[in-house]
Write a protein that holds these residues in place. Structure first.
Motif, short mmCIF file in Angstrom:
data_model
loop_
_atom_site.label_atom_id
_atom_site.label_comp_id
_atom_site.label_asym_id
_atom_site.label_seq_id
_atom_site.Cartn_x
_atom_site.Cartn_y
_atom_site.Cartn_z
N PHE A 38 1.02 -1.14 -0.22
CA PHE A 38 0.04 0.13 0.09
C PHE A 38 0.87 1.13 0.02
O PHE A 38 1.70 1.64 0.88
N GLY A 39 0.77 2.07 -1.04
CA GLY A 39 1.58 3.42 -1.17
C GLY A 39 2.88 2.99 -1.76
O GLY A 39 2.98 1.90 -2.40
N ASN A 40 3.80 4.07 -1.87
CA ASN A 40 4.80 3.72 -2.97
C ASN A 40 5.90 2.75 -2.47
O ASN A 40 6.27 1.97 -3.08
N ALA A 41 6.38 3.06 -0.89
CA ALA A 41 7.12 1.96 -0.33
C ALA A 41 6.80 0.63 -0.33
O ALA A 41 7.49 -0.49 -0.60
N GLY A 42 5.30 0.50 -0.10
CA GLY A 42 4.64 -0.65 0.05
C GLY A 42 4.92 -1.51 -1.23
O GLY A 42 5.21 -2.75 -1.29
N GLY A 43 4.40 -0.94 -2.28
CA GLY A 43 4.51 -1.50 -3.80
C GLY A 43 5.99 -1.98 -4.05
O GLY A 43 6.03 -2.95 -4.59
N LYS A 44 7.01 -1.01 -3.79
CA LYS A 44 8.24 -1.33 -4.12
C LYS A 44 8.75 -2.48 -3.38
O LYS A 44 9.31 -3.39 -3.79
N ILE A 45 8.23 -2.77 -1.98
CA ILE A 45 8.90 -3.68 -1.20
C ILE A 45 8.20 -5.21 -1.80
O ILE A 45 8.84 -6.16 -1.78
N VAL A 46 6.90 -5.09 -2.33
CA VAL A 46 6.24 -6.31 -2.56
C VAL A 46 6.87 -6.69 -3.93
O VAL A 46 6.99 -7.63 -4.31
N ASP A 47 7.22 -5.61 -4.67
CA ASP A 47 7.80 -5.88 -6.12
C ASP A 47 9.21 -6.68 -5.94
O ASP A 47 9.56 -7.62 -6.51
N ARG A 48 9.81 -6.23 -4.52
CA ARG A 48 11.31 -6.72 -4.46
C ARG A 48 10.90 -8.06 -4.07
O ARG A 48 11.73 -9.22 -4.00
N PHE A 49 10.03 -8.61 -3.28
CA PHE A 49 9.46 -9.82 -2.64
C PHE A 49 9.68 -10.91 -3.99
O PHE A 49 10.25 -11.99 -3.69
N LEU A 50 8.89 -10.41 -4.95
CA LEU A 50 8.64 -11.33 -6.31
C LEU A 50 9.85 -11.60 -6.74
O LEU A 50 10.36 -12.50 -7.44
N ALA A 51 10.72 -10.28 -7.10
CA ALA A 51 12.14 -10.67 -7.49
C ALA A 51 12.90 -11.43 -6.87
O ALA A 51 13.74 -12.34 -7.51
N PHE A 52 12.86 -11.30 -5.26
CA PHE A 52 13.91 -12.31 -4.51
C PHE A 52 13.34 -13.77 -4.71
O PHE A 52 14.28 -14.50 -4.74
N ARG A 61 14.80 -10.03 1.33
CA ARG A 61 15.63 -11.12 1.66
C ARG A 61 15.34 -11.82 3.22
O ARG A 61 15.12 -12.89 3.25
N ARG A 62 15.02 -10.76 3.89
CA ARG A 62 14.78 -11.19 5.43
C ARG A 62 13.24 -11.82 5.42
O ARG A 62 13.47 -12.93 5.95
N PHE A 63 12.48 -11.28 5.07
CA PHE A 63 11.04 -11.66 5.18
C PHE A 63 10.93 -12.98 4.23
O PHE A 63 10.19 -13.79 4.78
N VAL A 64 11.29 -13.30 3.07
CA VAL A 64 11.08 -14.34 2.18
C VAL A 64 12.11 -15.43 2.96
O VAL A 64 11.59 -16.75 3.14
N THR A 65 13.07 -15.18 3.56
CA THR A 65 13.97 -16.33 4.10
C THR A 65 13.24 -16.76 5.26
O THR A 65 13.14 -18.03 5.66
N LEU A 66 12.73 -15.91 6.12
CA LEU A 66 12.02 -16.19 7.07
C LEU A 66 10.68 -17.11 7.20
O LEU A 66 10.27 -18.01 7.37
N LEU A 67 9.72 -16.28 6.20
CA LEU A 67 8.42 -16.95 6.17
C LEU A 67 8.29 -17.86 5.28
O LEU A 67 7.30 -18.55 5.28
N ALA A 68 9.33 -18.20 4.14
CA ALA A 68 9.31 -19.21 3.21
C ALA A 68 9.74 -20.54 3.61
O ALA A 68 9.66 -21.73 2.88
N ALA A 69 10.24 -20.96 4.96
CA ALA A 69 10.73 -21.94 5.44
C ALA A 69 9.78 -22.87 5.53
O ALA A 69 8.75 -22.71 5.80
N GLY A 70 10.26 -24.05 5.29
CA GLY A 70 9.21 -25.22 5.31
C GLY A 70 8.52 -25.47 4.16
O GLY A 70 7.76 -26.25 3.81
N GLU A 71 8.76 -24.80 2.89
CA GLU A 71 7.91 -25.05 1.67
C GLU A 71 8.47 -26.26 0.81
O GLU A 71 9.52 -26.72 1.16
N LEU A 72 7.46 -27.19 0.37
CA LEU A 72 7.74 -28.36 -0.16
C LEU A 72 7.97 -28.21 -1.83
O LEU A 72 7.04 -27.84 -2.49
N ASP A 73 9.09 -27.72 -2.05
CA ASP A 73 9.43 -27.50 -3.53
C ASP A 73 10.59 -28.36 -4.12
O ASP A 73 11.17 -27.89 -5.26
#
Length: 393
Positions: free
Chosen positions: A8-22, A194-206
């Motif tokens: 939501f907003g400028n910073a929020g959109g950019k961060i979610v964009d970086r989520f997808l890129a990471f 990098r921090r959030f994806v490393t933490l929250l994506a733990a345990g994925e079956l991929d």
């Protein structure tokens, strides 16, 4: 943990964009759906990865906005968010709820659209869905001025009340350890991702190796179930470079190039990385002892993940937090070239930056009111003749 991420907003959109890129770069999978919401069309156009149909402009019909932003006014940001909540909900119909463990609303809190709109959206999502609603709020740097501090302090309270847990990232803390961010906000957003994806994506079956100490969404949800504010620590070591430098040419020749690092050294490395992360690399500095719960995720090549080190790190963090509510797990990544440690400290109550932010906000609010009163008096004095002899039209 699979999340529907909404910037939501400028910073929020950019961060979610970086989520997808990471995620794309690291082969991870966190987001089941992603959406960027903004009141300024130009900001949405600057995103790199998020598809155009997942970018939503709000406030277009409002005469004060018209796609040009809300001018750092959180009251206006909140108002246009409420006006367009129905359209936002329509966009979220695409979220695969049966695959989604929760929602993550991301916003910078110093501006207007994110600071005003994110709490409104989080509150509405909490009424509609049974899944937990988490927030990620980015605090403005102190040198951005009094207005962003005032916006952030007001939004922080509303955002925390509207979410099941609000994770905080402090731009000041990042600047102190990494230098000026004047030309590096994108680097900061990559660090958050990098921090959030490393933490929250733990345990994925991929298809990656199954962990010995399994971590799944229920562990993360339990840790975040405390409510309040949370902070995330992160540390990383380039394992391949370290292994080669320590092993030497002769050792590599004898082992046909394979690494045979001593288990004790691996345990010591993981323990050291966890301590380093918690003591100096939190997204928002806080007194570790004030955390109610904690969670440790160690991610990297399977040969580098030491269960003994993970156990020692968990025991150390239990002592530091004086809590038995500390979970720890590993996330083996066969293709990883680094050993990463992410630590979630949930419901921290001693956060000096938040106290400072509130103090600055109170001062800014008082100064603003005083200046407004003085300005009105000066205008009256300017437009009124001294003898009061003129009759106004």
């Amino acid at each position: 943990m699979n999340l529907a991420a909404i910037g939501f907003g400028n910073a929020g959109g950019k961060i979610v964009d970086r989520f997808l890129a990471f995620e794309e770069r690291s082969g991870r999978s966190l987001t089941t759906e992603a959406l960027a919401i903004n009141s300024a069309e130009i900001d949405l156009a600057k995103l790199d990865v998020l598809p155009p149909d997942r970018r939503l402009i709000i406030g277009q019909t409002d005469e004060r906005v018209k796609g040009r932003g809300v001018g750092a006014d959180p009251e206006l940001g909140s108002e246009i968010a409420r006006q367009d909540l129905t359209e936002i909900e329509r966009q979220l119909d695409a979220v695969p709820i049966h695959e989604t463990d929760g929602f993550l609303v991301v916003a910078g809190l110093g501006g207007g659209t994110g600071s005003g709109g994110a709490p409104e959206l989080a509150e509405r999502l909490g009424r509609i869905y049974d899944e937990p609603i988490y927030g990620l709020g980015v605090l403005p740097s102190a040198d951005e001025g009094g207005r962003p501090s005032l916006n952030a302090a007001r939004s922080l309270q509303a955002f925390a009340d509207a979410t099941d847990n609000l994770m905080v990232f402090d731009n000041d803390a990042w600047r102190q350890t990494q230098g000026s961010v004047a030309a590096g906000y994108d680097r900061t957003n990559r660090e958050i991702a990098r921090r959030f994806v490393t933490l929250l994506a733990a345990g994925e079956l991929d298809g990656s190796q199954v962990s010995e100490s399994a971590m799944d969404a229920s562990d993360i949800r339990r840790t975040l179930a405390t409510g309040g504010l949370s902070t995330i620590a992160f540390s990383q070591a380039d394992v391949e470079a370290e292994t080669k430098s320590k092993q030497g040419l002769l050792g590599r020749l004898r082992s046909n190039g394979e690494s045979h690092t001593d288990e004790g050294d691996l345990a010591k490395k993981i323990h050291g990385l966890v301590r380093k992360a918690v003591q100096s690399r939190l997204t928002c500095p806080a007194d570790v002892a004030s955390a109610e719960r904690a969670l440790i995720v160690v991610s990297g090549p399977p040969r580098e993940v030491s269960q003994k080190g993970l156990q020692r790190a968990r025991q150390w963090l239990e002592r530091e937090t004086d809590s038995v509510e500390v979970l720890a797990g590993d996330d083996p990544r066969t293709d990883a070239d680094a050993l990463s440690v992410a630590v979630l400290l949930s419901n921290v109550t001693e956060v000096p930056r938040v106290d400072e932010l509130q103090e600055r906000a109170v001062m800014a609010q008082e100064n603003s009111r005083q200046q407004a009163a003085e300005r009105r008096a000066e205008i009256d004095e300017l437009l009124t003749d001294e003898e009061n002899e003129l009759d106004p039209l």
